[in-house]
Scaffold this active site. Structure first.
Site, PDB file in Angstrom:
ATOM      1  N   ARG A  13      -0.989  -8.992   8.158  1.00  0.00           N
ATOM      2  CA  ARG A  13       0.464  -9.982   8.351  1.00  0.00           C
ATOM      3  C   ARG A  13       1.478  -9.982   8.070  1.00  0.00           C
ATOM      4  NH1 ARG A  13       0.020 -13.718   4.628  1.00  0.00           N
ATOM      5  NH2 ARG A  13      -1.946 -13.339   3.116  1.00  0.00           N
ATOM      6  N   VAL A  61      -6.079  -2.067  -2.236  1.00  0.00           N
ATOM      7  CA  VAL A  61      -5.445  -1.003  -2.493  1.00  0.00           C
ATOM      8  C   VAL A  61      -5.551  -0.389  -3.967  1.00  0.00           C
ATOM      9  CG1 VAL A  61      -3.913  -0.916  -0.413  1.00  0.00           C
ATOM     10  CG2 VAL A  61      -2.762  -2.243  -2.986  1.00  0.00           C
ATOM     11  N   TYR A 152       6.385  -9.804 -11.441  1.00  0.00           N
ATOM     12  CA  TYR A 152       6.353  -9.175  -9.800  1.00  0.00           C
ATOM     13  C   TYR A 152       7.236  -8.013  -9.726  1.00  0.00           C
ATOM     14  CZ  TYR A 152       7.446  -9.110  -4.416  1.00  0.00           C
ATOM     15  OH  TYR A 152       7.711  -9.065  -3.637  1.00  0.00           O
ATOM     16  N   ILE A 185      13.443 -12.267   3.038  1.00  0.00           N
ATOM     17  CA  ILE A 185      12.735 -13.018   4.409  1.00  0.00           C
ATOM     18  C   ILE A 185      11.329 -13.605   5.093  1.00  0.00           C
ATOM     19  CG2 ILE A 185      10.959 -11.034   5.807  1.00  0.00           C
ATOM     20  CD1 ILE A 185      13.837 -10.011   4.830  1.00  0.00           C
TER      21      ILE A 185
HETATM   22  P1  NAP Z   1       2.021 -11.007   3.180  1.00  0.00           P
HETATM   23  O1  NAP Z   1       2.236 -12.461   4.214  1.00  0.00           O
HETATM   24  O2  NAP Z   1       1.518 -12.365   2.013  1.00  0.00           O
HETATM   25  O3  NAP Z   1       1.311 -10.095   3.520  1.00  0.00           O
HETATM   26  C1  NAP Z   1       0.427  -9.197   2.292  1.00  0.00           C
HETATM   27  C2  NAP Z   1      -0.555  -8.429   3.096  1.00  0.00           C
HETATM   28  O4  NAP Z   1      -0.981  -7.829   1.859  1.00  0.00           O
HETATM   29  C3  NAP Z   1      -1.561  -9.226   3.532  1.00  0.00           C
HETATM   30  O5  NAP Z   1      -2.086  -8.735   4.698  1.00  0.00           O
HETATM   31  C4  NAP Z   1      -3.107  -9.487   2.508  1.00  0.00           C
HETATM   32  O6  NAP Z   1      -3.504  -9.520   2.475  1.00  0.00           O
HETATM   33  C5  NAP Z   1      -2.488  -8.238   2.017  1.00  0.00           C
HETATM   34  N1  NAP Z   1      -3.229  -7.609   0.637  1.00  0.00           N
HETATM   35  C6  NAP Z   1      -3.250  -8.417  -0.619  1.00  0.00           C
HETATM   36  N2  NAP Z   1      -3.613  -7.341  -0.936  1.00  0.00           N
HETATM   37  C7  NAP Z   1      -4.306  -6.731  -0.906  1.00  0.00           C
HETATM   38  C8  NAP Z   1      -4.919  -5.567  -1.538  1.00  0.00           C
HETATM   39  N3  NAP Z   1      -5.672  -5.379  -3.146  1.00  0.00           N
HETATM   40  N4  NAP Z   1      -4.988  -4.766  -0.467  1.00  0.00           N
HETATM   41  C9  NAP Z   1      -4.781  -4.611   0.765  1.00  0.00           C
HETATM   42  N5  NAP Z   1      -4.243  -5.309   1.115  1.00  0.00           N
HETATM   43  C10 NAP Z   1      -3.458  -6.048   0.096  1.00  0.00           C
HETATM   44  O7  NAP Z   1       2.921 -10.725   2.149  1.00  0.00           O
HETATM   45  P2  NAP Z   1       4.731 -10.472   2.914  1.00  0.00           P
HETATM   46  O8  NAP Z   1       5.984 -11.357   2.619  1.00  0.00           O
HETATM   47  O9  NAP Z   1       4.322  -9.781   4.028  1.00  0.00           O
HETATM   48  O10 NAP Z   1       5.192  -8.639   2.152  1.00  0.00           O
HETATM   49  C11 NAP Z   1       4.461  -6.906   1.897  1.00  0.00           C
HETATM   50  C12 NAP Z   1       5.400  -7.118   1.497  1.00  0.00           C
HETATM   51  O11 NAP Z   1       7.014  -6.737   1.519  1.00  0.00           O
HETATM   52  C13 NAP Z   1       4.912  -7.654  -0.031  1.00  0.00           C
HETATM   53  O12 NAP Z   1       4.901  -5.791  -1.272  1.00  0.00           O
HETATM   54  C14 NAP Z   1       6.601  -8.056  -0.109  1.00  0.00           C
HETATM   55  O13 NAP Z   1       5.931  -7.971  -2.098  1.00  0.00           O
HETATM   56  C15 NAP Z   1       7.615  -7.061   0.732  1.00  0.00           C
HETATM   57  N6  NAP Z   1       8.500  -8.663   0.136  1.00  0.00           N
HETATM   58  C16 NAP Z   1       8.215  -9.261   0.634  1.00  0.00           C
HETATM   59  C17 NAP Z   1       9.521  -9.905   1.114  1.00  0.00           C
HETATM   60  C18 NAP Z   1       9.718 -11.093   1.468  1.00  0.00           C
HETATM   61  O14 NAP Z   1      10.481 -12.381   1.913  1.00  0.00           O
HETATM   62  N7  NAP Z   1       8.592 -12.081   2.072  1.00  0.00           N
HETATM   63  C19 NAP Z   1      10.865  -9.854   0.218  1.00  0.00           C
HETATM   64  C20 NAP Z   1      11.167  -9.070  -0.088  1.00  0.00           C
HETATM   65  C21 NAP Z   1       9.341  -8.334  -0.831  1.00  0.00           C
HETATM   66  P3  NAP Z   1      -4.445 -10.655   2.899  1.00  0.00           P
HETATM   67  O15 NAP Z   1      -3.813 -11.328   3.347  1.00  0.00           O
HETATM   68  O16 NAP Z   1      -6.423 -10.563   3.256  1.00  0.00           O
HETATM   69  O17 NAP Z   1      -4.424 -11.487   1.315  1.00  0.00           O
END
Ligand code: NAP
Length: 244
Positions: A13, A61, A152, A185
């Site tokens: 997701r 992971v 983080y 984002i």
């Molecule tokens: P998200 O919607 O929470 O998605 C994260 C995904 O990683 C989820 O599918 C989750 O699975 C999975 N995950 C969590 N723990 C895991 C593990 N141990 N092994 C394998 N998969 C795992 O987050 P996002 O907003 O898309 O963020 C994605 C990346 O972008 C992250 O690294 C985040 O730090 C980075 N980021 C996001 C933003 C933002 O504004 N959203 C900004 C800067 C950086 P479950 O749902 O099943 O737990």
């Protein structure tokens, strides 16, 4: 990129799913890695509907046995892996004085150790191919710091150091390593923030909007593409100008 294989962690997701869809629309076969098999399977089905092959793998992971199994399954299914996107990440926020050791360790283990473990396994495959593209998802706060996110921000700054080291160690094997550092984002995670926090954040974004998951996917796709063949150890900031 057509016909290549990409492993995308946390691909079930959010940003990871958007990267998977973006790559799939360019003909890349996709391995969706997620801790939740139902979500991984559902997303892999949606990816297959875009006309490429896809595989769902349940893995944490932060566990080396799980990570080895990801690449065994990927190679068994597709014989090769050209692209790894280290996207899986979590937050466990709190001010330092209140942050528990468990919350520190959980974030380190998934965001930083997970990136190390997946990169290590990918490099084994990519070095034999003499070709690979590793793309790590960092964050703007890894460059700026952010109150309440000691764990983080440390992982996201650490991801940048790791990216540069992979770039130096494996350039001679045809492997590049780069990072994308998203700003704010719009995802399920950020949607949940209170309106007053969101309007405060908007004030520091010169482009005057929050980013979309496709803004991040486009930067990741550039690093994965042949056009980025002479670029390694770099970061693209996708943040609307909130950090320059
Ligand atoms: P998200 O919607 O929470 O998605 C994260 C995904 O990683 C989820 O599918 C989750 O699975 C999975 N995950 C969590 N723990 C895991 C593990 N141990 N092994 C394998 N998969 C795992 O987050 P996002 O907003 O898309 O963020 C994605 C990346 O972008 C992250 O690294 C985040 O730090 C980075 N980021 C996001 C933003 C933002 O504004 N959203 C900004 C800067 C950086 P479950 O749902 O099943 O737990």
């Amino acid at each position: 990129m057509k016909g290549q294989t990409a492993v995308i962690t946390g691909g079930g997701r959010g940003i990871g799913k958007a990267i998977a869809e973006y790559f799939a629309r360019r003909g890349v076969n996709i391995v969706i890695v997620d801790v939740n098999l139902d979500i991984a399977t559902e997303t892999a089905g949606q990816i297959a509907a875009l006309g490429v092959k896809s595989l769902a793998v349940k893995a944490d992971v932060s566990k080396s046995a799980d990570v080895s199994a990801i690449f065994e399954s990927a190679v068994k299914e597709f014989q090769k892996v050209e692209i790894l996107v280290n996207n899986a990440g979590i937050t466990r926020d709190g001010l330092i004085m209140r942050m528990s050791e468990e919350d520190w360790d959980a974030v380190m283990n998934i965001n930083l150790k997970g990136t190390f473990l997946c990169s290590k396994e990918a490099i084994r495959v990519m070095a034999k191919q003499r070709y690979g593209r590793i793309i790590n998802i960092s964050s703007v706060v890894g460059f700026m710091g952010n109150a309440g996110q000691a764990n983080y921000t440390a992982t996201k700054a650490g991801v940048m150091g790791l990216t540069k080291t992979i770039a130096r160690e494996y350039a001679s094997r045809g492997i590049t390593a780069n990072a994308v550092a998203p700003g704010f984002i719009t995802t399920a995670m950020t949607d949940a923030l209170p309106e007053n926090i969101k309007s405060e954040m908007m004030k520091v974004i010169p482009l005057g909007r929050f980013g979309t998951v496709d803004d991040v996917a486009a930067a990741a796709a550039f690093f994965a593409s042949p056009d980025a063949g002479y670029i390694t150890g770099q970061v693209i900031h996708v943040n609307g100008g909130m950090y320059m």
